[in-house]
Design a protein around this motif. Structure first.
Motif, PDB file in Angstrom:
ATOM      1  N   VAL A 246     -13.212   6.940   0.264  1.00  0.00           N
ATOM      2  CA  VAL A 246     -13.283   6.460  -1.120  1.00  0.00           C
ATOM      3  C   VAL A 246     -12.001   6.801  -1.869  1.00  0.00           C
ATOM      4  O   VAL A 246     -11.309   5.916  -2.380  1.00  0.00           O
ATOM      5  CB  VAL A 246     -14.518   7.030  -1.849  1.00  0.00           C
ATOM      6  N   THR A 247     -11.657   8.083  -1.910  1.00  0.00           N
ATOM      7  CA  THR A 247     -10.421   8.481  -2.586  1.00  0.00           C
ATOM      8  C   THR A 247      -9.215   7.822  -1.916  1.00  0.00           C
ATOM      9  O   THR A 247      -8.273   7.381  -2.585  1.00  0.00           O
ATOM     10  CB  THR A 247     -10.260  10.005  -2.575  1.00  0.00           C
ATOM     11  N   GLY A 248      -9.244   7.720  -0.582  1.00  0.00           N
ATOM     12  CA  GLY A 248      -8.149   7.077   0.133  1.00  0.00           C
ATOM     13  C   GLY A 248      -8.006   5.611  -0.227  1.00  0.00           C
ATOM     14  O   GLY A 248      -6.889   5.105  -0.376  1.00  0.00           O
ATOM     15  N   THR A 249      -9.121   4.920  -0.407  1.00  0.00           N
ATOM     16  CA  THR A 249      -9.056   3.512  -0.793  1.00  0.00           C
ATOM     17  C   THR A 249      -8.550   3.349  -2.217  1.00  0.00           C
ATOM     18  O   THR A 249      -7.780   2.423  -2.520  1.00  0.00           O
ATOM     19  CB  THR A 249     -10.435   2.850  -0.618  1.00  0.00           C
ATOM     20  N   VAL A 250      -8.959   4.255  -3.109  1.00  0.00           N
ATOM     21  CA  VAL A 250      -8.425   4.238  -4.473  1.00  0.00           C
ATOM     22  C   VAL A 250      -6.909   4.412  -4.447  1.00  0.00           C
ATOM     23  O   VAL A 250      -6.159   3.688  -5.119  1.00  0.00           O
ATOM     24  CB  VAL A 250      -9.075   5.342  -5.335  1.00  0.00           C
ATOM     25  N   SER A 251      -6.433   5.352  -3.648  1.00  0.00           N
ATOM     26  CA  SER A 251      -5.002   5.606  -3.530  1.00  0.00           C
ATOM     27  C   SER A 251      -4.270   4.367  -3.022  1.00  0.00           C
ATOM     28  O   SER A 251      -3.207   3.987  -3.539  1.00  0.00           O
ATOM     29  CB  SER A 251      -4.760   6.781  -2.579  1.00  0.00           C
ATOM     30  N   LEU A 252      -4.831   3.721  -2.022  1.00  0.00           N
ATOM     31  CA  LEU A 252      -4.201   2.528  -1.451  1.00  0.00           C
ATOM     32  C   LEU A 252      -4.161   1.385  -2.468  1.00  0.00           C
ATOM     33  O   LEU A 252      -3.133   0.718  -2.626  1.00  0.00           O
ATOM     34  CB  LEU A 252      -4.953   2.099  -0.197  1.00  0.00           C
ATOM     35  N   LEU A 253      -5.261   1.155  -3.163  1.00  0.00           N
ATOM     36  CA  LEU A 253      -5.304   0.086  -4.166  1.00  0.00           C
ATOM     37  C   LEU A 253      -4.295   0.349  -5.283  1.00  0.00           C
ATOM     38  O   LEU A 253      -3.647  -0.577  -5.791  1.00  0.00           O
ATOM     39  CB  LEU A 253      -6.711  -0.041  -4.732  1.00  0.00           C
ATOM     40  N   ASP A 254      -4.144   1.613  -5.669  1.00  0.00           N
ATOM     41  CA  ASP A 254      -3.154   1.988  -6.680  1.00  0.00           C
ATOM     42  C   ASP A 254      -1.749   1.665  -6.189  1.00  0.00           C
ATOM     43  O   ASP A 254      -0.927   1.064  -6.906  1.00  0.00           O
ATOM     44  CB  ASP A 254      -3.297   3.484  -6.992  1.00  0.00           C
ATOM     45  N   ALA A 255      -1.466   2.048  -4.948  1.00  0.00           N
ATOM     46  CA  ALA A 255      -0.137   1.781  -4.380  1.00  0.00           C
ATOM     47  C   ALA A 255       0.135   0.285  -4.281  1.00  0.00           C
ATOM     48  O   ALA A 255       1.248  -0.182  -4.569  1.00  0.00           O
ATOM     49  CB  ALA A 255      -0.025   2.424  -2.998  1.00  0.00           C
ATOM     50  N   MET A 256      -0.862  -0.475  -3.895  1.00  0.00           N
ATOM     51  CA  MET A 256      -0.703  -1.925  -3.796  1.00  0.00           C
ATOM     52  C   MET A 256      -0.390  -2.530  -5.160  1.00  0.00           C
ATOM     53  O   MET A 256       0.472  -3.411  -5.274  1.00  0.00           O
ATOM     54  CB  MET A 256      -1.966  -2.556  -3.207  1.00  0.00           C
ATOM     55  N   ALA A 257      -1.084  -2.058  -6.186  1.00  0.00           N
ATOM     56  CA  ALA A 257      -0.828  -2.569  -7.531  1.00  0.00           C
ATOM     57  C   ALA A 257       0.587  -2.242  -7.977  1.00  0.00           C
ATOM     58  O   ALA A 257       1.285  -3.080  -8.572  1.00  0.00           O
ATOM     59  CB  ALA A 257      -1.855  -1.995  -8.508  1.00  0.00           C
ATOM     60  N   GLN A 258       1.035  -1.018  -7.688  1.00  0.00           N
ATOM     61  CA  GLN A 258       2.398  -0.615  -8.051  1.00  0.00           C
ATOM     62  C   GLN A 258       3.446  -1.497  -7.365  1.00  0.00           C
ATOM     63  O   GLN A 258       4.489  -1.815  -7.951  1.00  0.00           O
ATOM     64  CB  GLN A 258       2.632   0.839  -7.678  1.00  0.00           C
ATOM     65  N   ALA A 259       3.157  -1.872  -6.114  1.00  0.00           N
ATOM     66  CA  ALA A 259       4.131  -2.631  -5.327  1.00  0.00           C
ATOM     67  C   ALA A 259       3.932  -4.139  -5.431  1.00  0.00           C
ATOM     68  O   ALA A 259       4.699  -4.904  -4.837  1.00  0.00           O
ATOM     69  CB  ALA A 259       4.047  -2.205  -3.859  1.00  0.00           C
ATOM     70  N   GLY A 260       2.923  -4.573  -6.157  1.00  0.00           N
ATOM     71  CA  GLY A 260       2.680  -6.000  -6.307  1.00  0.00           C
ATOM     72  C   GLY A 260       2.122  -6.673  -5.067  1.00  0.00           C
ATOM     73  O   GLY A 260       2.349  -7.878  -4.857  1.00  0.00           O
ATOM     74  N   VAL A 261       1.385  -5.946  -4.254  1.00  0.00           N
ATOM     75  CA  VAL A 261       0.780  -6.507  -3.041  1.00  0.00           C
ATOM     76  C   VAL A 261      -0.553  -7.143  -3.416  1.00  0.00           C
ATOM     77  O   VAL A 261      -1.424  -6.492  -3.992  1.00  0.00           O
ATOM     78  CB  VAL A 261       0.570  -5.420  -1.970  1.00  0.00           C
ATOM     79  N   GLU A 262      -0.743  -8.408  -3.026  1.00  0.00           N
ATOM     80  CA  GLU A 262      -1.840  -9.199  -3.585  1.00  0.00           C
ATOM     81  C   GLU A 262      -2.926  -9.592  -2.595  1.00  0.00           C
ATOM     82  O   GLU A 262      -3.871 -10.298  -2.968  1.00  0.00           O
ATOM     83  CB  GLU A 262      -1.269 -10.465  -4.231  1.00  0.00           C
ATOM     84  N   HIS A 263      -2.837  -9.152  -1.329  1.00  0.00           N
ATOM     85  CA  HIS A 263      -3.823  -9.571  -0.328  1.00  0.00           C
ATOM     86  C   HIS A 263      -4.347  -8.351   0.419  1.00  0.00           C
ATOM     87  O   HIS A 263      -3.568  -7.446   0.759  1.00  0.00           O
ATOM     88  CB  HIS A 263      -3.211 -10.550   0.673  1.00  0.00           C
ATOM     89  N   MET A 264      -5.654  -8.367   0.720  1.00  0.00           N
ATOM     90  CA  MET A 264      -6.237  -7.228   1.417  1.00  0.00           C
ATOM     91  C   MET A 264      -7.396  -7.660   2.312  1.00  0.00           C
ATOM     92  O   MET A 264      -8.296  -8.379   1.888  1.00  0.00           O
ATOM     93  CB  MET A 264      -6.745  -6.182   0.429  1.00  0.00           C
ATOM     94  N   VAL A 265      -7.354  -7.204   3.571  1.00  0.00           N
ATOM     95  CA  VAL A 265      -8.468  -7.332   4.498  1.00  0.00           C
ATOM     96  C   VAL A 265      -8.997  -5.920   4.735  1.00  0.00           C
ATOM     97  O   VAL A 265      -8.263  -5.045   5.208  1.00  0.00           O
ATOM     98  CB  VAL A 265      -8.033  -7.966   5.834  1.00  0.00           C
ATOM     99  N   PHE A 266     -10.261  -5.696   4.397  1.00  0.00           N
ATOM    100  CA  PHE A 266     -10.854  -4.353   4.451  1.00  0.00           C
ATOM    101  C   PHE A 266     -11.785  -4.229   5.643  1.00  0.00           C
ATOM    102  O   PHE A 266     -12.653  -5.071   5.868  1.00  0.00           O
ATOM    103  CB  PHE A 266     -11.621  -4.073   3.157  1.00  0.00           C
TER     104      PHE A 266
END
Length: 322
Positions: A94-114
């Motif tokens: 959970v915390t790891g996914t929050v961290s990843l989503l935060d990083a993606m937003a910072q870097a402008g990454v717009e696609h995710m397969v979970f």
């Protein structure tokens, strides 16, 4: 442009990376090697050693490698063990996914397969679950995966993230002899290690409400699974509309006892499995329909049970130098 694969040095992740690269898509691996293996990643593939809890590391990796999408496989994946280690499970998943989503937003990454799990269903009250079957997880692991889906859904509302989640359960087999499942908790490695060491494999509980008393699951070949991740990533990148969740299932099921019989047949090693107690957090039966994934992701069970066992056994023997 490239795709970041978290947990890309693991058993499933390394197969996904190879599927991407064989299809001409660049992959970047992030893995802390807690359960992955550096040798599972080719020398030509960019590799970032680190945890998904390190948001800054993830954001830098996304920016430096021009990442357009993420396949999120990293996490703590053991339902039974998660009952004894709930805080660790939630922190990683959970915390790891929050961290990843935060990083993606910072870097402008717009696609995710979970990489989600059929463990989100718990013990369903239907013979075959579909994407609309309510989630009632029975372990911290299953709960953490369901929360992960919610986090991604809510982030999509906030940022426009384009995503899909793939739910599956027991992943087995091998698509290459140098890639194999090394988990100390998964069924195939447990059986193989017991046979190699001259021990008798064990079934955890034979008193479930199933035809032969042992747990029934969907078993899917890792190469079929990797192909589904690849198609999902390509469709997201192309701007195609995908469902938020897909089940990658067979619509049928295989029991643990049937697995034991197949292993005995493939290996030629005769044994009668021991019967041990149930494991906490193990539902009696989870079988999922893959019809929606077949429609949108080309999902198909291209390998039968014998293929799954034979390829896994061959890879394990290769690892041992046999």
């Amino acid at each position: 442009m490239s795709w970041l694969v978290t947990g890309g040095a693991g058993y499933i992740g390394s197969h996904v990376v190879r599927a991407f690269e064989e299809a001409g898509l660049e992959a970047v691996v992030v893995d802390d090697l807690s359960s992955g293996h550096r040798e599972f990643v080719g020398p030509e593939t960019p590799f970032v050693e680190g945890t998904i809890l390190d948001t800054d590391l993830l954001a830098r990796a996304c920016k430096e490698h021009a990442v357009e999408g993420v396949v999120h496989l990293a996490g703590f994946k053991y339902a039974g063990v998660s009952v004894q280690r709930p805080l660790h499970t939630y922190n990683q998943n959970v915390t790891g996914t929050v961290s990843l989503l935060d990083a993606m937003a910072q870097a402008g990454v717009e696609h995710m397969v979970f990489s989600s799990s059929a463990a989100t269903f718990g013990t369903p009250d239907v013979d075959v679950v579909t994407e609309t079957t309510p989630g009632r997880p029975e372990s911290p692991y299953g709960e953490s995966k369901l929360v992960g889906e919610w986090l991604i859904r809510d982030q999509a509302v906030a940022t426009g993230l384009r995503h899909t989640s793939l739910r599956y359960f027991n992943v087995v087999g091998s698509g290459s002899d140098d890639l194999y499942d090394t988990s100390p908790h998964n069924l195939f490695p447990l059986i193989f290690e017991a046979l190699i060491e001259g021990r008798t494999p064990r079934i955890n509980g034979d008193d479930y409400d199933t035809p032969d008393g042992t747990c029934v699951r969907d078993y899917v070949h890792v190469s079929d699974l990797a192909d589904a991740h690849l198609v999902a990533a390509r469709r997201l990148a192309a701007g195609d509309a995908l469902e938020p969740v897909y089940n990658l299932g067979s619509g049928d099921g295989v029991s643990v006892r049937q697995i034991m019989d197949a292993v005995r047949d493939v290996t030629g090693i005769d044994f009668t499995p021991e019967i041990g107690p149930r494991r906490p957090g193990d539902p009696a039966r989870i079988v999922a329909s893959g019809e929606l994934a077949a429609r949108d992701l080309g999902w198909a069970m291209r390998h039968d049970l014998r293929d799954m066992v034979a390829s896994a056994w061959r890879a394990r023997q290769h690892a041992a130098g046999a």
